[in-house]
Design an enzyme around this catalytic site. Structure first.
Site, PDB file in Angstrom:
ATOM      1  N   PHE A  11       0.815  -1.229   0.000  1.00 27.72           N
ATOM      2  CA  PHE A  11       0.000   0.000   0.000  1.00 27.72           C
ATOM      3  C   PHE A  11       0.850   1.283   0.000  1.00 27.72           C
ATOM      4  CE2 PHE A  11      -2.352   2.780   3.302  1.00 27.72           C
ATOM      5  CZ  PHE A  11      -2.885   3.606   2.335  1.00 27.72           C
ATOM      6  N   THR A 125       6.083   3.049  12.855  1.00 25.22           N
ATOM      7  CA  THR A 125       4.671   3.288  13.115  1.00 25.22           C
ATOM      8  C   THR A 125       4.444   3.911  14.492  1.00 25.22           C
ATOM      9  OG1 THR A 125       2.584   2.119  13.583  1.00 25.22           O
ATOM     10  CG2 THR A 125       4.583   0.844  13.830  1.00 25.22           C
ATOM     11  N   ASP A 126       3.336   4.626  14.626  1.00 25.98           N
ATOM     12  CA  ASP A 126       2.992   5.188  15.946  1.00 25.98           C
ATOM     13  C   ASP A 126       2.655   4.086  16.951  1.00 25.98           C
ATOM     14  OD1 ASP A 126       0.528   4.417  14.908  1.00 25.98           O
ATOM     15  OD2 ASP A 126      -0.452   6.361  15.187  1.00 25.98           O
ATOM     16  N   GLU A 127       2.396   2.869  16.446  1.00 23.80           N
ATOM     17  CA  GLU A 127       2.022   1.780  17.366  1.00 23.80           C
ATOM     18  C   GLU A 127       3.152   1.399  18.309  1.00 23.80           C
ATOM     19  OE1 GLU A 127      -0.222  -1.513  15.979  1.00 23.80           O
ATOM     20  OE2 GLU A 127      -1.351  -0.314  14.547  1.00 23.80           O
ATOM     21  N   TYR A 153       2.832  -7.465  16.348  1.00 26.23           N
ATOM     22  CA  TYR A 153       3.220  -6.546  15.259  1.00 26.23           C
ATOM     23  C   TYR A 153       3.978  -5.339  15.802  1.00 26.23           C
ATOM     24  CZ  TYR A 153       2.758  -2.547  12.115  1.00 26.23           C
ATOM     25  OH  TYR A 153       3.028  -1.427  11.373  1.00 26.23           O
ATOM     26  N   LYS A 157       7.937  -4.112  15.280  1.00 24.70           N
ATOM     27  CA  LYS A 157       8.336  -2.815  14.698  1.00 24.70           C
ATOM     28  C   LYS A 157       9.211  -2.039  15.687  1.00 24.70           C
ATOM     29  CE  LYS A 157       7.152  -1.196  11.249  1.00 24.70           C
ATOM     30  NZ  LYS A 157       7.763  -1.279   9.882  1.00 24.70           N
ATOM     31  N   ASN A 182      -2.167   6.057  11.215  1.00 25.30           N
ATOM     32  CA  ASN A 182      -2.886   5.240  10.219  1.00 25.30           C
ATOM     33  C   ASN A 182      -3.021   5.959   8.883  1.00 25.30           C
ATOM     34  OD1 ASN A 182      -3.731   4.128  12.886  1.00 25.30           O
ATOM     35  ND2 ASN A 182      -4.915   2.767  11.576  1.00 25.30           N
TER      36      ASN A 182
HETATM   37  P1  NAD Z   1       1.429  -3.637   3.259  1.00 23.86           P
HETATM   38  O1  NAD Z   1       1.157  -4.852   4.075  1.00 23.86           O
HETATM   39  O2  NAD Z   1       0.354  -3.084   2.388  1.00 23.86           O
HETATM   40  O3  NAD Z   1       2.703  -3.901   2.320  1.00 23.86           O
HETATM   41  C1  NAD Z   1       3.836  -4.571   2.762  1.00 23.86           C
HETATM   42  C2  NAD Z   1       4.685  -4.927   1.554  1.00 23.86           C
HETATM   43  O4  NAD Z   1       5.886  -5.559   2.022  1.00 23.86           O
HETATM   44  C3  NAD Z   1       4.012  -5.923   0.613  1.00 23.86           C
HETATM   45  O5  NAD Z   1       4.206  -5.523  -0.723  1.00 23.86           O
HETATM   46  C4  NAD Z   1       4.741  -7.235   0.880  1.00 23.86           C
HETATM   47  O6  NAD Z   1       4.799  -8.101  -0.246  1.00 23.86           O
HETATM   48  C5  NAD Z   1       6.130  -6.729   1.266  1.00 23.86           C
HETATM   49  N1  NAD Z   1       6.856  -7.688   2.105  1.00 23.86           N
HETATM   50  C6  NAD Z   1       6.399  -8.317   3.218  1.00 23.86           C
HETATM   51  N2  NAD Z   1       7.356  -9.140   3.697  1.00 23.86           N
HETATM   52  C7  NAD Z   1       8.450  -8.984   2.887  1.00 23.86           C
HETATM   53  C8  NAD Z   1       9.751  -9.545   2.884  1.00 23.86           C
HETATM   54  N3  NAD Z   1      10.130 -10.454   3.803  1.00 23.86           N
HETATM   55  N4  NAD Z   1      10.615  -9.150   1.927  1.00 23.86           N
HETATM   56  C9  NAD Z   1      10.257  -8.249   0.981  1.00 23.86           C
HETATM   57  N5  NAD Z   1       9.020  -7.705   0.930  1.00 23.86           N
HETATM   58  C10 NAD Z   1       8.127  -8.061   1.871  1.00 23.86           C
HETATM   59  O7  NAD Z   1       1.934  -2.557   4.298  1.00 23.86           O
HETATM   60  P2  NAD Z   1       1.726  -0.976   4.321  1.00 23.86           P
HETATM   61  O8  NAD Z   1       0.463  -0.661   4.991  1.00 23.86           O
HETATM   62  O9  NAD Z   1       2.012  -0.423   2.975  1.00 23.86           O
HETATM   63  O10 NAD Z   1       2.895  -0.558   5.331  1.00 23.86           O
HETATM   64  C11 NAD Z   1       4.219  -0.316   4.845  1.00 23.86           C
HETATM   65  C12 NAD Z   1       5.115   0.042   6.011  1.00 23.86           C
HETATM   66  O11 NAD Z   1       4.604   1.185   6.678  1.00 23.86           O
HETATM   67  C13 NAD Z   1       5.216  -1.052   7.063  1.00 23.86           C
HETATM   68  O12 NAD Z   1       6.536  -1.115   7.527  1.00 23.86           O
HETATM   69  C14 NAD Z   1       4.277  -0.594   8.181  1.00 23.86           C
HETATM   70  O13 NAD Z   1       4.727  -1.067   9.428  1.00 23.86           O
HETATM   71  C15 NAD Z   1       4.417   0.906   8.062  1.00 23.86           C
HETATM   72  N6  NAD Z   1       3.243   1.707   8.479  1.00 23.86           N
HETATM   73  C16 NAD Z   1       2.001   1.438   7.968  1.00 23.86           C
HETATM   74  C17 NAD Z   1       0.948   2.269   8.319  1.00 23.86           C
HETATM   75  C18 NAD Z   1      -0.447   2.037   7.771  1.00 23.86           C
HETATM   76  O14 NAD Z   1      -1.394   2.720   8.183  1.00 23.86           O
HETATM   77  N7  NAD Z   1      -0.657   1.128   6.825  1.00 23.86           N
HETATM   78  C19 NAD Z   1       1.137   3.353   9.185  1.00 23.86           C
HETATM   79  C20 NAD Z   1       2.430   3.573   9.702  1.00 23.86           C
HETATM   80  C21 NAD Z   1       3.469   2.755   9.321  1.00 23.86           C
HETATM   81  O1  DAU Z   2      -1.181   3.260  13.432  1.00 21.00           O
HETATM   82  C1  DAU Z   2      -0.448   2.763  12.351  1.00 21.00           C
HETATM   83  C2  DAU Z   2      -0.875   1.339  12.056  1.00 21.00           C
HETATM   84  O2  DAU Z   2      -2.154   1.420  11.450  1.00 21.00           O
HETATM   85  C3  DAU Z   2       0.121   0.611  11.157  1.00 21.00           C
HETATM   86  O3  DAU Z   2       1.339   0.469  11.828  1.00 21.00           O
HETATM   87  C4  DAU Z   2      -0.424  -0.765  10.758  1.00 21.00           C
HETATM   88  O4  DAU Z   2       0.454  -1.377   9.821  1.00 21.00           O
HETATM   89  C5  DAU Z   2      -1.767  -0.561  10.109  1.00 21.00           C
HETATM   90  O5  DAU Z   2      -2.341  -1.834   9.771  1.00 21.00           O
HETATM   91  C6  DAU Z   2      -2.720   0.184  11.053  1.00 21.00           C
HETATM   92  O6  DAU Z   2      -3.026  -0.612  12.227  1.00 21.00           O
HETATM   93  P1  DAU Z   2      -4.496  -0.662  12.873  1.00 21.00           P
HETATM   94  O7  DAU Z   2      -4.601  -1.900  13.670  1.00 21.00           O
HETATM   95  O8  DAU Z   2      -4.837   0.633  13.507  1.00 21.00           O
HETATM   96  O9  DAU Z   2      -5.354  -0.747  11.497  1.00 21.00           O
HETATM   97  P2  DAU Z   2      -6.612  -1.653  11.078  1.00 21.00           P
HETATM   98  O10 DAU Z   2      -7.093  -1.097   9.776  1.00 21.00           O
HETATM   99  O11 DAU Z   2      -6.338  -3.109  11.178  1.00 21.00           O
HETATM  100  O12 DAU Z   2      -7.684  -1.285  12.200  1.00 21.00           O
HETATM  101  C7  DAU Z   2      -8.065   0.065  12.434  1.00 21.00           C
HETATM  102  C8  DAU Z   2      -9.059   0.070  13.582  1.00 21.00           C
HETATM  103  O13 DAU Z   2     -10.273  -0.555  13.148  1.00 21.00           O
HETATM  104  C9  DAU Z   2      -8.605  -0.740  14.784  1.00 21.00           C
HETATM  105  O14 DAU Z   2      -9.044  -0.092  15.961  1.00 21.00           O
HETATM  106  C10 DAU Z   2      -9.317  -2.082  14.636  1.00 21.00           C
HETATM  107  C11 DAU Z   2     -10.613  -1.691  13.946  1.00 21.00           C
HETATM  108  N1  DAU Z   2     -11.178  -2.718  13.031  1.00 21.00           N
HETATM  109  C12 DAU Z   2     -10.380  -3.231  12.066  1.00 21.00           C
HETATM  110  C13 DAU Z   2     -10.858  -4.181  11.179  1.00 21.00           C
HETATM  111  C14 DAU Z   2      -9.973  -4.782  10.113  1.00 21.00           C
HETATM  112  C15 DAU Z   2     -12.513  -3.077  13.129  1.00 21.00           C
HETATM  113  O15 DAU Z   2     -13.256  -2.586  13.991  1.00 21.00           O
HETATM  114  N2  DAU Z   2     -13.003  -4.015  12.244  1.00 21.00           N
HETATM  115  C16 DAU Z   2     -12.221  -4.599  11.288  1.00 21.00           C
HETATM  116  O16 DAU Z   2     -12.730  -5.473  10.533  1.00 21.00           O
END
Ligand code: NAD
Ligand code: DAU
Length: 339
Positions: A11, A125-127, A153, A157, A182
């Site tokens: 993503f 991540t903020d987590e 998770y 991180k 997020n």
């Molecule tokens: P995502 O799950 O959509 O994408 C992860 C990507 O990493 C995928 O393309 C997957 O194929 C690749 N990958 C996984 N394991 C791998 C490996 N061993 N070697 C090479 N590639 C690998 O994740 P995202 O939501 O795009 O998040 C990207 C980064 O940002 C992560 O490090 C996550 O912790 C961080 N992050 C995400 C969010 C969020 O809201 N999604 C917020 C803050 C930080």
């Molecule tokens: O804060 C940053 C993080 O945000 C990233 O580090 C993570 O990679 C990313 O996945 C995200 O984590 P969350 O756990 O906050 O995201 P998620 O979309 O899984 O869930 C968001 C909120 O919604 C959480 O409080 C759980 C709730 N939820 C989630 C799902 C999938 C539901 O209530 N129902 C659901 O089906």
């Protein structure tokens, strides 16, 4: 300038690659991705033939493969997005999270030490800060907030972050770390809250809200996160952590109701299901440091970002329908079947 972007078929990584190819047309971008369930090569289809872009299918834990890629590409900068990123999956099966998120980070940094780079950037991540109570809206995560994790998770991180800072202190590796809230926007895998709710609404399926839906997340449009990382890798101070977030806190239930309203679907689709184990209550970032040092501010208001996101999912049904018709269907049955 050559940049290796790991996890670029996911993503945020894919959005970052699009941003960089637009913003720095003279850069070479090499995407390294294992293509796990979360990586989707079709996301990168529009740039595959660009002469300054290369995709390499590779696991960041594969030391030999990573070293070979560094020998071929001589990267200046490495931006590490590659991770197992879904909290719910980490509760089911933590091991792969420790492998990819911690040991994979180590392999990448060893390669950086061996071949030399100007910057290694860790996308965190903020987590890692744990959560905040709902009744203290005055509290925010700053870069000084202690690490205090809740899920496998977030623990993986946080471990990676500590390792990155250790490589800076011990070996002098020029690192930076960003800790973002997020994200939402195009190409968000449809098992995370916002895309899952959009997809289920469009399919008239139940909308599974964990617990009472009162948990708060701090939502940022993905392009704003990409701009922040672009600024940090160019102008951020080595050895520093930067929080990224837009002061946009919302309860989960309010997000789900908004999506129902935007798509003209009844709120009766909302189903309250068993809560996530160890569910973090509230995340809220204080982005003062990145604003003061690098001039970063979010550009997309949530009202506009959610409109754009919903439109993207309406216009790109093939992208997410292919995903939810495959292996993901089994995951969905397992996770939500008896919830
Ligand atoms: P995502 O799950 O959509 O994408 C992860 C990507 O990493 C995928 O393309 C997957 O194929 C690749 N990958 C996984 N394991 C791998 C490996 N061993 N070697 C090479 N590639 C690998 O994740 P995202 O939501 O795009 O998040 C990207 C980064 O940002 C992560 O490090 C996550 O912790 C961080 N992050 C995400 C969010 C969020 O809201 N999604 C917020 C803050 C930080
Ligand atoms: O804060 C940053 C993080 O945000 C990233 O580090 C993570 O990679 C990313 O996945 C995200 O984590 P969350 O756990 O906050 O995201 P998620 O979309 O899984 O869930 C968001 C909120 O919604 C959480 O409080 C759980 C709730 N939820 C989630 C799902 C999938 C539901 O209530 N129902 C659901 O089906």
């Amino acid at each position: 300038m050559t940049i290796i972007v790991t996890g670029g078929a996911g993503f945020i990584g894919s959005n970052f690659i699009f941003h960089m190819l637009d913003a720095h047309t003279d850069y070479r971008i090499v995407c390294l991705d294992k293509l796990t369930y979360a990586g989707n090569l079709s996301t990168l289809a529009s740039i595959m033939d660009k002469p300054n872009f290369r995709f390499v299918k590779l696991d960041i834990c594969d030391r030999e493969g990573v070293y070979k890629l560094f020998e071929e590409e001589h990267p200046d900068i490495v931006v590490n997005f590659a991770a197992e990123s879904h909290v719910d999956r980490s509760i089911e099966n933590p091991e792969v999270f420790l492998q990819t998120n911690i040991l994979g980070t180590q392999v990448l940094m060893d390669a950086c030490r061996k071949y030399g780079i100007t910057r290694y950037h860790q996308v965190s991540t903020d987590e890692v800060y744990g959560d905040l109570p709902l009744d203290r809206p005055d509290l925010f995560f700053t870069e000084e907030t202690p690490i205090h994790t809740s899920s496998p998770y977030s623990a993986s991180k946080a471990s990676a972050d500590l390792l990155v800072l250790a490589y800076h202190r011990t070996y002098g590796l020029p690192v930076t770390i960003s800790r973002c809230s997020n994200n939402y926007g195009p190409y968000h895998f449809p098992e995370k809250l916002i895309p899952l709710m959009i997809a289920n609404c469009l399919n008239d399926k139940p909308l599974p809200v964990y617990g009472k839906g009162e948990n708060v997340r701090d939502w940022l449009y993905v392009e704003d996160h990409c701009r922040a990382i672009d600024l940090i890798i160019h102008n951020g101070r080595v050895g520093e952590v930067y929080n990224v977030g837009g002061h946009n806190e919302m309860k989960n239930i309010d997000i789900v109701k908004l999506i129902c309203q935007k798509l003209g679907k009844p709120e009766s689709l909302i189903t309250y299901v068993t809560d996530r184990k160890g569910h973090d209550m509230r995340y809220a970032i204080d982005p003062t440091k990145i604003h003061n040092e690098l001039g970063w501010l979010p550009e997309t208001k949530f009202a506009d970002g959610i409109e754009k996101t919903i439109k993207w999912y309406l216009d790109n049904r093939d992208w997410w329908e292919t995903i939810i018709s495959g292996e993901y269907r089994e995951y969905y049955e397992k996770m939500y079947g008896n919830r």
